[in-house]
Design a protein around this motif. Structure first.
Motif, mmCIF file in Angstrom:
data_model
loop_
_atom_site.group_PDB
_atom_site.id
_atom_site.type_symbol
_atom_site.label_atom_id
_atom_site.label_comp_id
_atom_site.label_asym_id
_atom_site.label_seq_id
_atom_site.Cartn_x
_atom_site.Cartn_y
_atom_site.Cartn_z
ATOM 1 N N GLN A 60 26.199 6.596 -6.867
ATOM 2 C CA GLN A 60 27.558 6.245 -7.320
ATOM 3 C C GLN A 60 27.983 4.872 -6.806
ATOM 4 N N GLY A 61 27.330 4.368 -5.761
ATOM 5 C CA GLY A 61 27.659 3.041 -5.258
ATOM 6 C C GLY A 61 27.523 2.968 -3.747
ATOM 7 N N LEU A 62 27.396 1.738 -3.245
ATOM 8 C CA LEU A 62 27.208 1.517 -1.809
ATOM 9 C C LEU A 62 28.064 0.339 -1.372
ATOM 10 N N ASP A 63 28.475 0.364 -0.109
ATOM 11 C CA ASP A 63 29.070 -0.824 0.484
ATOM 12 C C ASP A 63 28.443 -1.034 1.862
ATOM 13 N N ALA A 64 28.750 -2.178 2.474
ATOM 14 C CA ALA A 64 28.097 -2.539 3.738
ATOM 15 C C ALA A 64 28.395 -1.518 4.832
ATOM 16 N N GLN A 65 29.638 -1.025 4.852
ATOM 17 C CA GLN A 65 30.031 -0.076 5.887
ATOM 18 C C GLN A 65 29.193 1.203 5.791
ATOM 19 N N THR A 66 29.028 1.711 4.582
ATOM 20 C CA THR A 66 28.223 2.925 4.381
ATOM 21 C C THR A 66 26.786 2.691 4.811
ATOM 22 N N ALA A 125 22.235 -6.819 4.231
ATOM 23 C CA ALA A 125 22.288 -7.652 3.016
ATOM 24 C C ALA A 125 21.132 -7.313 2.082
ATOM 25 N N ALA A 126 19.948 -7.097 2.652
ATOM 26 C CA ALA A 126 18.771 -6.790 1.828
ATOM 27 C C ALA A 126 18.940 -5.441 1.128
ATOM 28 N N ILE A 127 19.489 -4.483 1.832
ATOM 29 C CA ILE A 127 19.651 -3.147 1.231
ATOM 30 C C ILE A 127 20.668 -3.200 0.087
ATOM 31 N N LEU A 128 21.754 -3.958 0.283
ATOM 32 C CA LEU A 128 22.743 -4.074 -0.795
ATOM 33 C C LEU A 128 22.146 -4.839 -1.985
ATOM 34 N N ASP A 129 21.347 -5.855 -1.697
ATOM 35 C CA ASP A 129 20.665 -6.614 -2.746
ATOM 36 C C ASP A 129 19.717 -5.682 -3.520
ATOM 37 N N ALA A 130 18.954 -4.891 -2.770
ATOM 38 C CA ALA A 130 18.012 -3.970 -3.413
ATOM 39 C C ALA A 130 18.757 -2.923 -4.244
ATOM 40 N N ALA A 131 19.894 -2.464 -3.734
ATOM 41 C CA ALA A 131 20.674 -1.467 -4.473
ATOM 42 C C ALA A 131 21.040 -2.016 -5.851
ATOM 43 N N GLN A 182 29.928 -2.344 -3.722
ATOM 44 C CA GLN A 182 31.319 -2.746 -3.537
ATOM 45 C C GLN A 182 31.415 -3.659 -2.324
ATOM 46 N N ALA A 183 32.244 -4.696 -2.449
ATOM 47 C CA ALA A 183 32.474 -5.592 -1.312
ATOM 48 C C ALA A 183 33.399 -4.896 -0.327
ATOM 49 N N THR A 184 33.148 -5.070 0.960
ATOM 50 C CA THR A 184 34.051 -4.506 1.964
ATOM 51 C C THR A 184 34.619 -5.607 2.854
ATOM 52 N N GLY A 185 34.443 -6.846 2.435
ATOM 53 C CA GLY A 185 34.986 -7.949 3.195
ATOM 54 C C GLY A 185 34.258 -8.212 4.493
ATOM 55 N N GLU A 186 33.069 -7.620 4.608
ATOM 56 C CA GLU A 186 32.330 -7.782 5.854
ATOM 57 C C GLU A 186 31.580 -9.113 5.845
ATOM 58 N N ARG A 187 31.422 -9.689 7.040
ATOM 59 C CA ARG A 187 30.688 -10.951 7.106
ATOM 60 C C ARG A 187 29.239 -10.728 6.650
ATOM 61 N N SER A 188 28.682 -11.775 6.046
ATOM 62 C CA SER A 188 27.315 -11.600 5.542
ATOM 63 C C SER A 188 26.308 -12.004 6.593
#
Lengths: 270, 165
Positions: free
Chosen positions: B119-125, B145-151, B159-165
């Protein structure tokens, strides 16, 4: 690890027979405590009897206003169960906060209760929710089941088959995790039955999970989280531990209790 | 000594093992699959993570016998020939590994995180789900970052969570 024989019985009777007949036997469920302890030579066994394939220890069902969960149900299964999330969401939250995702895929409810680690999460829920621990021999009330650090009322060859939880109006579990292990430094389970609360503490008590009676009495007088501020908890038997001193734990106990209670009162935020 | 059948990366194999054999030792010593690493050997670091019957486990803390009849997925089984798995490609392109020792465990865990959150992922999760994996080079930002890119490559909304990259 020292060598041992591994057995995977399919029935409760077979598991008990193996245990009674074998030299130096030990049961294993998920193995998340047994295996690290055996690798560290803290535990030993010549015969390891795996309970995970016994059908009678599995399943989650709601019946007669209670929730019964099979002993070999994993933390991950409880955390993700639609039935648990609907009927007792605080228990799903608790299960989802144990250790890490890999451990949750293996560790079981029955294993955690049988081990009775003073920093484990489930004992707090079992006590607060008046759980009945169903075993191969009998049914034991949670209040009688936990008898001391890593000690329970279980006898030799006795196996937990299921845990039967009462259903409160609202419940919540708040926990300050150890940053490395995920174990509770302080965990408070709050269950509200009408206008009456049962609050329990895990992680900090020198005797394993205990009821927080002073808080419960205060909540009968006034159902507000802030009312707990003035309650004297100096006589709680708190573990002495240089990493997390007693004064720090006392502070956390109040904080966790206030948060948990707030979550069990409608329309109250802190 | 007992005989067990395992399906490892799609191939059925038979092994003779003593009761105390850990899955990680069977994989490395008997199956010759040394991509699964032993880091702490005390069930903390996650370098040895593989999937057993679709669930991530620390293979240093499960007996081979407990997996009898099961389906094992290791780091060796995820690429299609020379074509990297999207998670491997994203780790490479995002510089998500330094010494690389923890990487097999992270990659298997990352695949499972992505597959269990369609259903979706964000950095916090992702950070919460990575609790069981430790990178001693502490390169977590690039791993997340790699996991979100792969997702995203695998069609999972991020989803963006405003977390630093």
């Amino acid at each position: 690890m020292n060598p041992f024989h591994y057995h995977r019985p399919k029935t409760l009777a077979e598991a008990q027979m193996l245990f009674r007949d074998a030299e130096s036997p030990r049961f294993i469920a998920g193995g998340m405590t047994v295996l690290p302890s055996m690798k560290a030579r803290l535990l030993d066994a010549e015969n390891l009897i795996d309970l995970s394939k016994i059908e009678a220890l599995q399943g989650i069902e709601a019946r007669s206003g209670r929730l019964r969960i099979g002993a070999s149900t994993t933390h991950a299964t409880i955390a993700n169960s639609a039935v648990v999330r609907q009927m007792l969401p605080a228990l799903a939250t608790l299960a989802g906060g144990i250790a890490d995702r890999h451990v949750r895929n293996r560790g079981t409810l029955g294993g955690s209760l049988a081990n009775n680690d003073p920093a484990a999460d489930y004992p707090a829920a079992a006590l607060a929710l008046d759980a009945q621990i169903v075993t191969s021999e009998r049914t034991i009330a949670a209040a009688d089941f936990f008898t001391g650090l890593f000690e329970t009322a279980l006898t030799e060859a006795e196996i937990i088959t299921a845990v039967d939880f009462s259903l409160p109006d609202r419940a919540a579990y708040t926990k300050h995790r150890h940053p490395a292990s995920g174990y509770a430094i302080v965990g408070v389970f709050a269950a509200r039955f009408g206008q009456h609360w049962q609050l329990t503490l895990t992680g900090s008590s020198a005797y394993g999970a205990i009821r927080l009676m002073a808080f419960e009495k205060q909540l009968v007088k006034g159902a507000t989280p802030d009312g707990l501020d003035g309650v004297d908890i100096d006589d709680l038997p708190i573990l002495e531990d240089p990493s997390f001193p007693i004064a720090y734990r006392r502070h956390l106990i109040k904080l966790m209790a206030k948060q948990a209670v707030a979550m069990t009162i409608d329309d109250v935020s802190i | 000594m007992s005989r067990i059948d395992l399906t490892i990366n799609g191939q059925s194999k038979r092994f003779d093992v003593p009761g105390e054999t850990l899955l990680v030792d069977l994989l490395r010593d008997q199956a010759g699959l040394t991509g699964t690493h032993i880091g702490c050997d005390t069930s903390q670091c996650g370098a040895c993570v593989v999937r057993v019957d679709g669930a991530t486990v620390k293979s240093c803390t499960i007996l081979a016998m407990q997996c009898a009849g099961g389906r094992i997925e290791t780091i060796e089984g995820i690429a299609k020939g020379k074509e990297l798995h999207p998670v491997q490609a994203a780790f490479s392109e995002n510089h998500a590994l330094q010494c690389g020792y923890c990487t097999p465990g992270f990659v298997i865990t990352a695949i499972d995180i992505i597959e269990t959150n369609p259903q979706g992922l964000d950095a916090q999760t992702v950070r919460e789900e990575l609790h069981g994996n430790i990178c001693r080079c502490t390169g977590y930002n690039n791993i997340v970052a790699a996991i979100l890119d792969a997702a995203q490559r695998m069609g999972v909304p991020v989803q963006a969570t405003g977390e630093r990259s």
